[in-house]
Motif scaffolding. Structure first.
Motif, mmCIF file in Angstrom:
data_model
loop_
_atom_site.group_PDB
_atom_site.id
_atom_site.type_symbol
_atom_site.label_atom_id
_atom_site.label_comp_id
_atom_site.label_asym_id
_atom_site.label_seq_id
_atom_site.Cartn_x
_atom_site.Cartn_y
_atom_site.Cartn_z
ATOM 1 N N HIS A 72 9.429 24.665 14.581
ATOM 2 C CA HIS A 72 9.657 24.850 13.131
ATOM 3 C C HIS A 72 10.641 25.978 12.919
ATOM 4 O O HIS A 72 10.403 27.103 13.371
ATOM 5 C CB HIS A 72 8.351 25.280 12.445
ATOM 6 C CG HIS A 72 7.416 24.162 12.169
ATOM 7 N ND1 HIS A 72 7.817 22.896 11.829
ATOM 8 C CD2 HIS A 72 6.067 24.129 12.143
ATOM 9 C CE1 HIS A 72 6.765 22.133 11.618
ATOM 10 N NE2 HIS A 72 5.678 22.847 11.822
ATOM 11 N N LYS B 191 5.106 26.351 3.143
ATOM 12 C CA LYS B 191 4.650 25.984 4.479
ATOM 13 C C LYS B 191 5.511 26.690 5.523
ATOM 14 O O LYS B 191 6.660 27.059 5.265
ATOM 15 C CB LYS B 191 4.744 24.465 4.645
ATOM 16 C CG LYS B 191 3.856 23.733 3.635
ATOM 17 C CD LYS B 191 3.449 22.360 4.115
ATOM 18 C CE LYS B 191 2.403 21.743 3.202
ATOM 19 N NZ LYS B 191 2.997 20.904 2.133
ATOM 20 N N SER C 133 7.139 25.796 7.899
ATOM 21 C CA SER C 133 8.356 25.137 8.367
ATOM 22 C C SER C 133 9.525 25.286 7.397
ATOM 23 O O SER C 133 10.625 24.831 7.690
ATOM 24 C CB SER C 133 8.074 23.657 8.547
ATOM 25 O OG SER C 133 7.558 23.147 7.346
ATOM 26 N N LEU C 134 9.312 25.907 6.255
ATOM 27 C CA LEU C 134 10.338 25.847 5.218
ATOM 28 C C LEU C 134 11.363 26.958 5.351
ATOM 29 O O LEU C 134 11.059 28.128 5.172
ATOM 30 C CB LEU C 134 9.684 25.892 3.839
ATOM 31 C CG LEU C 134 8.657 24.796 3.540
ATOM 32 C CD1 LEU C 134 8.229 24.850 2.083
ATOM 33 C CD2 LEU C 134 9.185 23.419 3.877
ATOM 34 N N ILE C 135 12.603 26.580 5.645
ATOM 35 C CA ILE C 135 13.686 27.541 5.757
ATOM 36 C C ILE C 135 14.023 28.112 4.374
ATOM 37 O O ILE C 135 14.426 29.259 4.242
ATOM 38 C CB ILE C 135 14.934 26.903 6.417
ATOM 39 C CG1 ILE C 135 16.032 27.929 6.699
ATOM 40 C CG2 ILE C 135 15.507 25.776 5.568
ATOM 41 C CD1 ILE C 135 15.875 28.629 7.997
ATOM 42 N N SER C 136 13.802 27.321 3.321
ATOM 43 C CA SER C 136 14.129 27.775 1.959
ATOM 44 C C SER C 136 13.347 29.033 1.595
ATOM 45 O O SER C 136 13.841 29.884 0.878
ATOM 46 C CB SER C 136 13.853 26.669 0.943
ATOM 47 O OG SER C 136 12.511 26.251 1.033
ATOM 48 N N LEU D 252 12.596 31.421 3.578
ATOM 49 C CA LEU D 252 13.236 32.550 4.259
ATOM 50 C C LEU D 252 14.515 32.979 3.557
ATOM 51 O O LEU D 252 14.864 34.153 3.549
ATOM 52 C CB LEU D 252 13.546 32.180 5.710
ATOM 53 C CG LEU D 252 12.387 32.410 6.671
ATOM 54 C CD1 LEU D 252 12.645 31.705 7.978
ATOM 55 C CD2 LEU D 252 12.168 33.896 6.905
ATOM 56 N N VAL D 253 15.210 32.008 2.983
ATOM 57 C CA VAL D 253 16.440 32.329 2.246
ATOM 58 C C VAL D 253 16.102 33.231 1.053
ATOM 59 O O VAL D 253 16.866 34.113 0.695
ATOM 60 C CB VAL D 253 17.166 31.035 1.803
ATOM 61 C CG1 VAL D 253 18.286 31.333 0.825
ATOM 62 C CG2 VAL D 253 17.708 30.291 3.026
#
Lengths: 409, 409
Positions: free
Chosen positions: B307, B374, B376-379, B381-382
């Motif tokens: 992930h 969740k 797995s969400l890169i959004s 982190l942004v």
């Protein structure tokens, strides 16, 4: 010759914001070279991420309603009807009473609406025992849940960190438009200054430390640095070389020569380089009072105090703000820690003080230990990790007070 | 096959400290290229800085006793007996009742012991009116006050920042011995993973985001990065390519394949690469539980969760610690902010939680606003600037509690 009133730190920051404009030229960078550049375009999500319903765990895709009522003491049962392979489509949809194994990141079969973790069930020769129930949507990442098509992904003025580059990569975007790096020129003035390569110092000479300290900070903050060397202390030479350097760069730094000494023509030279000229001559700050800020034909000029330590402090405050503005970086200052100060620090109201400090963590709390020394001492900076900020409205702080600390990189 | 108990975050950090050894190879770097390298030698001060008594202000060198009793209402008087030029020796010593002009940084005449600032006196045709008294040593930087000959200047294991480079330059030291940069190799595993250049994704495929996010962090933290591409999901291929890459690098990162899925042979392959093999398989952390850490013939191997967001979190914790250890950087973690959390965050005792957070400053205090999503969400982190840390002994935090936040670079 204009006359200047000494500015407060707050006024100086406002003037920087007002007088300095970002560079407008952009360039295209492959993603692998774009780290820490400032994005120059708005980017929308063009593909949903994920593009399919994925499992966020290793487990079995189920219809949530088929698991209702299952528990450790009263397990439910489902028929294992196959397996989804990573990167492949499920072979068929899920029927009532069925479960299909799906790995983390695997695609959910149609008609399934939840995933039960393998830790919460047991496959006994094709009969799946369920030791708990799952709710609809549990352990499922739905289409576009991470990035939704058409939404804003990134906006111009952001600094590209690892996660922004990852978000772009998820979209198959392999090139971005960024602002080009500003080029910063540096000239040192002062008859006593000699190159750092000088083996033996004559009496009265000092090596040009600012060339390397300021140059390092310029690189650290994402700009190109041109070292222009040491100018002999004459008005004509300063004027000639400053003009020449200014044509090649986006911003000019002059080190030394900003004190109110007898040879102090640097403010006049700086003011003569272009309109609007000097907008700050003297800041009510300790250390670094004789700071000069100017703009000549939209190129910032920074006159730093010659004392190496004062120069670093001033460059951490105003230099950093100017470089960020020039880069087109739209940001709030996040590099400000809060810590408990370990000594009384008296200050004069109307003047901002920046005191070098070592930080340490004890009993779940940050402490800032002031490193006391004259403003010219580089040794105090070597021992420090940041600058305690005593704002101009304050008469100082007492031991045990919570203070703001600007952290070094 | 060894069996592993899931480790706590604290145990994992201890094991990293125990199992990972710094690289020993060093190289010589010119000062202008040494920024952010780790120093590999102890350096003593070889020349006093300053090498002569300097004035820290623009003013007049005096004998302090000649100024005693001077005030605004009762000015004292001295005879102006010349001027010291920057970078030059004073022409003569100071006699009683005399003052000699000296600029900031200028050398003090013999027998003078203090400097009165020009703001506090007035030269009336050679007669200097003194409006205050100065104490012996006032506004004087004595020989070696900044750096004293023979004292320790810098120690091996320090990271070279701008101020350390400045201190070296002050000594005429233009080259330093530093540890060479560790080279970090990266391989991605998983049949669903495709290169980021892939224009059209087939159903079930995802682009290799970790290659760019982890690669960016490796560069940000001062190491070289080699992207080894995506390995098809077969034990033989993984083993072959991991061995091949490990020979070329100082540390190997494997992304994906560390979940307990059916195809999970990556831990066995990692363990087979060399002694002592895997020392962490599973960490009691959210996100990132399926983390693998190993050492093969003194080269660290990091098995990251697939992930993207979990991989970044784990790499910020354990990857950073491993890279710093490898670099020979002796440091305490200073990148830990304290902030007030804006939401309740429940947690499970025995597990450490890292929750992405946005930081904002209000009413003189930092706040951390959890970005919920969740793992797995890169959004998420942004939108984040750091990770709220909920230690394993805690049951969570309440809105308004003070929490530790690990800041992103």
């Amino acid at each position: 010759m204009k006359f200047f009133q000494v500015k407060t730190v707050e006024e100086t920051f406002s003037l920087i914001d007002e007088m300095i404009n970002p560079l407008t030229e952009t360039e295209t960078k492959p993603l692998y070279e774009a780290l820490h550049y400032i994005l120059a375009e708005n980017i929308k999500v063009k593909e949903n991420v994920p593009a399919f319903r994925r499992s966020s765990v290793d487990g079995y895709a189920v219809k949530a309603k088929d698991t209702f009522g299952s528990s450790e003491s009263m397990p439910g049962f489902l028929t294992v009807a196959g397996e989804v392979k990573m990167g492949e489509q499920p072979e068929r949809a899920l029927a009532d009473g069925e479960a299909i194994y799906v790995p983390t990141g695997g695609m959910l079969p149609e008609t399934s609406d939840a995933v039960i973790m393998i830790e919460h069930c047991e496959d006994l020769s094709g009969l799946l025992n369920l030791y708990r129930q799952v709710a609809p949507g549990e352990n499922v990442i739905s289409i576009g849940e991470d990035l939704k098509e058409g939404e804003q992904l990134l906006t111009a003025g952001m600094k590209l960190r690892s996660q922004e580059l990852g978000a772009l990569a998820s979209q198959g975007i392999t090139e971005v438009t960024v602002y080009r790096k500003p080029v910063i020129g540096y000239l040192s003035t002062g008859d006593e200054i000699v190159p750092i390569e000088t083996k033996e110092l004559a009496i009265g000479q000092v090596r040009d430390m600012n060339g390397i300290t300021i140059g390092s900070l310029v690189s650290e903050w994402g700009c190109e640095f041109i070292y222009g060397g040491i100018i002999e202390d004459s008005r004509e030479e300063l004027e000639r070389q400053a003009k020449e350097m200014l044509e090649k760069v986006d911003c000019l730094i002059l080190s030394g020569g900003s004190s109110v000494g007898t040879k102090d023509y640097s403010v006049e030279v700086i003011d003569s380089l272009g309109a609007p000229g000097v907008f700050v001559h003297g800041v009510s700050i300790k250390p670094g009072k004789p700071t000069i800020l100017a703009s000549a034909n939209d190129k910032p000029i920074i006159g730093l105090p010659g004392h190496p330590a004062s120069a670093i402090v001033i460059f951490h405050l105003f230099g950093k703000a100017i470089l960020h503005k020039l880069q087109g970086w739209i940001r709030e200052e996040k590099n400000l820690a809060r810590a408990i100060v370990t000594k009384n620090l008296p200050s004069t109201p109307g003047r901002s003080d920046y005191i070098r400090a070592r930080l340490f963590f004890e009993d779940n709390q940050w402490y800032a230990e002031p490193i006391i020394g004259k403003s010219s001492l580089i040794s105090t900076l070597v021992k420090s990790e940041g600058l305690i900020e005593i704002p101009s409205r304050s008469e100082g702080v007492l031991k045990g007070d919570l203070v703001s600390v600007r952290l070094f990189g």
